[in-house]
Design a protein around this motif. Structure first.
Motif, PDB file in Angstrom:
ATOM      1  N   ASP A   1       0.772  -0.931   0.059  1.00 37.90           N
ATOM      2  CA  ASP A   1       0.107  -0.088   0.129  1.00 37.90           C
ATOM      3  C   ASP A   1       0.974   1.191  -0.045  1.00 37.90           C
ATOM      4  N   ALA A   2       1.755   1.182   0.752  1.00 43.03           N
ATOM      5  CA  ALA A   2       2.940   2.218   0.887  1.00 43.03           C
ATOM      6  C   ALA A   2       3.429   2.767  -0.329  1.00 43.03           C
ATOM      7  N   ILE A   3       3.809   1.648  -1.339  1.00 38.47           N
ATOM      8  CA  ILE A   3       4.560   1.828  -2.595  1.00 38.47           C
ATOM      9  C   ILE A   3       3.272   2.034  -3.610  1.00 38.47           C
ATOM     10  N   VAL A   4       2.221   1.627  -3.466  1.00 36.71           N
ATOM     11  CA  VAL A   4       1.130   2.143  -4.339  1.00 36.71           C
ATOM     12  C   VAL A   4       0.716   3.504  -4.163  1.00 36.71           C
ATOM     13  N   GLU A   5       0.892   4.070  -2.921  1.00 33.75           N
ATOM     14  CA  GLU A   5       0.369   5.466  -2.635  1.00 33.75           C
ATOM     15  C   GLU A   5       1.436   6.380  -3.018  1.00 33.75           C
ATOM     16  N   THR A   6       2.657   6.082  -3.832  1.00 31.72           N
ATOM     17  CA  THR A   6       3.485   6.956  -4.419  1.00 31.72           C
ATOM     18  C   THR A   6       3.127   7.394  -5.734  1.00 31.72           C
TER      19      THR A   6
ATOM     20  N   LYS B   1      -5.408   3.637  -7.796  1.00 29.38           N
ATOM     21  CA  LYS B   1      -6.478   2.941  -7.431  1.00 29.38           C
ATOM     22  C   LYS B   1      -6.450   1.628  -8.404  1.00 29.38           C
ATOM     23  N   PHE B   2      -5.936   1.959  -9.683  1.00 29.19           N
ATOM     24  CA  PHE B   2      -5.904   0.671 -10.727  1.00 29.19           C
ATOM     25  C   PHE B   2      -4.793  -0.181 -10.323  1.00 29.19           C
ATOM     26  N   LEU B   3      -3.619   0.087  -9.541  1.00 24.99           N
ATOM     27  CA  LEU B   3      -2.674  -0.896  -9.063  1.00 24.99           C
ATOM     28  C   LEU B   3      -3.388  -1.655  -7.936  1.00 24.99           C
ATOM     29  N   LYS B   4      -4.203  -1.207  -6.949  1.00 25.88           N
ATOM     30  CA  LYS B   4      -4.781  -1.966  -5.991  1.00 25.88           C
ATOM     31  C   LYS B   4      -5.783  -2.526  -6.277  1.00 25.88           C
ATOM     32  N   ASN B   5      -6.713  -2.407  -7.136  1.00 25.94           N
ATOM     33  CA  ASN B   5      -7.931  -3.158  -7.663  1.00 25.94           C
ATOM     34  C   ASN B   5      -7.612  -4.132  -8.670  1.00 25.94           C
ATOM     35  N   LYS B   6      -6.760  -4.359  -9.631  1.00 23.43           N
ATOM     36  CA  LYS B   6      -6.674  -5.224 -10.664  1.00 23.43           C
ATOM     37  C   LYS B   6      -5.612  -6.139 -10.267  1.00 23.43           C
ATOM     38  N   LYS B   7      -5.842  -7.359  -9.836  1.00 22.45           N
ATOM     39  CA  LYS B   7      -5.125  -8.226  -9.424  1.00 22.45           C
ATOM     40  C   LYS B   7      -4.504  -9.180 -10.428  1.00 22.45           C
ATOM     41  N   ASP B   8      -4.890  -9.350 -11.637  1.00 19.10           N
ATOM     42  CA  ASP B   8      -4.429 -10.087 -12.794  1.00 19.10           C
ATOM     43  C   ASP B   8      -3.374  -9.659 -13.153  1.00 19.10           C
ATOM     44  N   GLN B   9      -2.027 -10.276 -13.349  1.00 21.85           N
ATOM     45  CA  GLN B   9      -0.597 -10.094 -13.740  1.00 21.85           C
ATOM     46  C   GLN B   9      -0.715  -9.539 -14.963  1.00 21.85           C
TER      47      GLN B   9
END
Length: 176
Positions: A20-25, A32-40
């Protein structure tokens, strides 16, 4: 209780908060996209961040050495280097784990032995950040070299098309 045992006990929380800390940068829409999409395949960056932070955390528990940490750091830093992050922002995710560990595990640290283990762990994270910085600099050098070669090739092609180029023996720039 040893610090490494505490880290293993809280691994899922620590890694999740680290991700979460990485994504928040990232900018809000990207985060939002990085957190919600789980498919590689639809979210390779998010997948890489999750996978590599888990590997790095495991290394942190077992003991980090440069050779083992470098590939995992490289996969995260390589992404951040081409995304125009500053050096400090690109590697800040390593430092953020220090604060996350203190928030999650800190209340359970009650002896001087664990305090010293925490200091040692933070020194390890400092080492990882230096490795990350080396990787970032190398990646940025590659990006700048590629850009310079592209400019050189474009200038060569423009001169050639305008018939302003004097032919001389030797390889053309795109073949260098």
């Amino acid at each position: 209780m040893k610090l490494k045992t505490l880290l293993a006990k809280h691994k899922s929380t620590l890694v999740s908060r680290w991700v979460d800390a990485i994504v928040e940068t990232y900018p809000p829409e990207t985060a939002k996209f990085l957190k919600n999409k789980k498919d590689q395949f639809h979210n390779p960056i998010g997948h890489t961040i999750v996978a590599e932070t888990q590997h790095l955390f495991d290394l942190l528990i077992e003991g980090v050495d440069r050779e083992k940490a470098t590939p995992f750091l490289d996969r995260i830093i390589r992404i951040r280097a081409i995304q125009e992050f500053t050096a400090s922002k690109a590697i800040s995710f390593v430092f953020s784990l220090k604060y996350i560990i203190r928030e999650v595990v800190g209340p359970e640290i009650d002896t001087e032995d664990l305090d010293q283990e925490l200091v040692d762990l933070e020194a390890t994270l400092d080492f990882m950040s230096l490795v990350a910085f080396d990787i970032y600099v190398a990646c940025r050098e590659q990006v700048f070299d590629l850009r310079a070669k592209e400019v050189q090739q474009n200038a060569f092609l423009l001169l050639k098309r305008a018939n302003l180029l004097v032919e001389k023996a030797g390889p053309e720039p795109e073949n260098l």
